[in-house]
Design an enzyme around this catalytic site. Structure first.
Site, mmCIF file in Angstrom:
data_model
loop_
_atom_site.group_PDB
_atom_site.id
_atom_site.type_symbol
_atom_site.label_atom_id
_atom_site.label_comp_id
_atom_site.label_asym_id
_atom_site.label_seq_id
_atom_site.Cartn_x
_atom_site.Cartn_y
_atom_site.Cartn_z
ATOM 1 C CG HIS A 179 27.545 13.389 54.821
ATOM 2 N ND1 HIS A 179 26.691 12.321 54.685
ATOM 3 C CD2 HIS A 179 28.515 12.970 55.671
ATOM 4 C CE1 HIS A 179 27.109 11.314 55.429
ATOM 5 N NE2 HIS A 179 28.222 11.678 56.033
HETATM 6 C C1 BDR Z 1 26.266 15.540 58.560
HETATM 7 O O1 BDR Z 1 26.757 15.502 59.904
HETATM 8 C C2 BDR Z 1 28.054 16.023 59.966
HETATM 9 O O2 BDR Z 1 28.872 15.137 60.645
HETATM 10 C C3 BDR Z 1 28.515 16.256 58.549
HETATM 11 O O3 BDR Z 1 29.288 17.438 58.483
HETATM 12 C C4 BDR Z 1 27.232 16.377 57.774
HETATM 13 O O4 BDR Z 1 26.762 17.703 57.760
HETATM 14 C C5 BDR Z 1 26.115 14.125 58.051
HETATM 15 O O5 BDR Z 1 25.191 13.418 58.830
#
Ligand code: BDR
Ligand code: CA
Length: 315
Positions: free
Chosen positions: A244
């Site tokens: 992400h």
């Molecule tokens: C987001 O949530 C966190 O778990 C990850 O680091 C990312 O920023 C994804 O939904």
């Protein structure tokens, strides 16, 4: 020569946050990281602070100022994601505890002071976690909003639905009140939602290319990714998990990798069923004004080529 963008990275590491930080640190010709601010998110603040400093040291940036911010969301009870990231938030690799210390100044004060000091329109905010620190800064100093060049966030999801509830993505869900303040701030916003990040899978072939770099940062990153992806591989039945947070930094380096649309994005703050949902007017069925560029597509191979080439510059 293009100008060097000044950025503040607000983060809750997290293995994918670590990848984003490393991508930024590996790109000094394009990005000047003024500071790293940490927020409670994936794990409590004591761990996100520790983890940010581990990543700085691993990347050879123990000079990087790290500031601690909010320990909990503005209104809602704290929610964390140890089930994804492990107890520390950076489970998966054996790394030494950090030696560098946090700054005495609070993250929110640092954000306000920096935006007031630097020329208006020159500082970009990069957010990789819940938006609590940014919302607190905006509440404390509304004058900073027009001074922000752009805010690029990983958060939200629309066509892909949510990843922490059927309707909500984690970063928005954890602090929807903060996200609402940010979305209404008038700051030019670019959103990297699940719709984009779910196209970016850490497949075995891609992770193997990182391993082949043969450096210590690459070796640790591979171990972090292999831990991080196991949860999503089981959930989605995919080869690898979505990566992400580096989308935010990749956008600053190569915006042409991404495409999306300017539209209105509102945050659901009240409904228990859909709290934290990003309600995106993709088809422009309302007359609500556009407040964000909502990304939807990414050149996945181009993204991983960039990431791996930059990782190769570290260590
Ligand atoms: C987001 O949530 C966190 O778990 C990850 O680091 C990312 O920023 C994804 O939904
Ligand atoms: Ca994150």
């Amino acid at each position: 020569m293009t100008d060097i963008r000044k950025i503040i990275i607000d983060t809750d590491p997290g293995q994918d946050d670590a990848a984003a930080l490393m991508l930024a640190f590996a790109s000094p010709a394009e990005l000047e990281v003024l500071g790293v601010t940490v927020v409670a998110g994936n794990v409590p603040l004591s761990y996100t602070s520790r983890n940010a400093r581990i990543v700085c040291e691993l990347s050879g940036r123990s000079d990087m100022p790290v500031y601690e911010g909010a320990v909990k969301p503005l209104e809602r009870p704290q929610v964390t994601a140890e089930h994804v990231h492990g107890k520390t938030g950076l489970d998966g690799a054996e790394v030494p505890e950090p030696v560098m210390r946090v700054q005495a100044q609070n993250a929110v004060d640092f954000i306000v002071e920096t935006l007031r000091r630097e020329p208006a329109g020159t500082v970009t905010l990069c957010t990789l976690g819940p938006l609590t620190n940014i919302a607190m800064a905006l509440m404390q100093a509304p004058d900073i909003a027009p001074r922000v060049r752009e805010l690029v966030m990983m958060g939200g999801g629309f066509f892909e639905g949510g990843n922490i509830t059927p309707a909500a993505e984690f970063n928005i869900y954890v602090d929807p009140q903060a996200a609402d303040i940010v979305m209404k701030s008038g700051i030019p916003i670019v959103m990297m939602p699940l719709d984009v990040t779910h196209q970016l899978l850490t497949t075995k072939a891609r992770v193997q290319r990182i391993a082949a770099l043969g450096t210590r940062p690459a070796e640790v990153m591979v171990q972090w990714l292999q831990f991080f992806e196991r949860f999503d591989e089981e959930k989605y039945g995919s080869d690898g998990g979505p990566l992400h947070d580096p989308t935010v930094i990749a956008y600053l380096l190569k915006p042409e990798l991404f495409s999306g649309r300017d539209c209105n994005v509102e945050i659901e703050t009240r409904s228990e069923l859909t709290v934290g949902m990003t309600v995106v007017d993709w088809w422009r069925v309302t007359d609500r004004p556009a407040n964000a560029r909502f990304m939807r597509h990414v050149d996945a191979d181009g993204f991983f080529d960039l990431l791996i080439e930059r990782f190769g510059r570290l260590g």
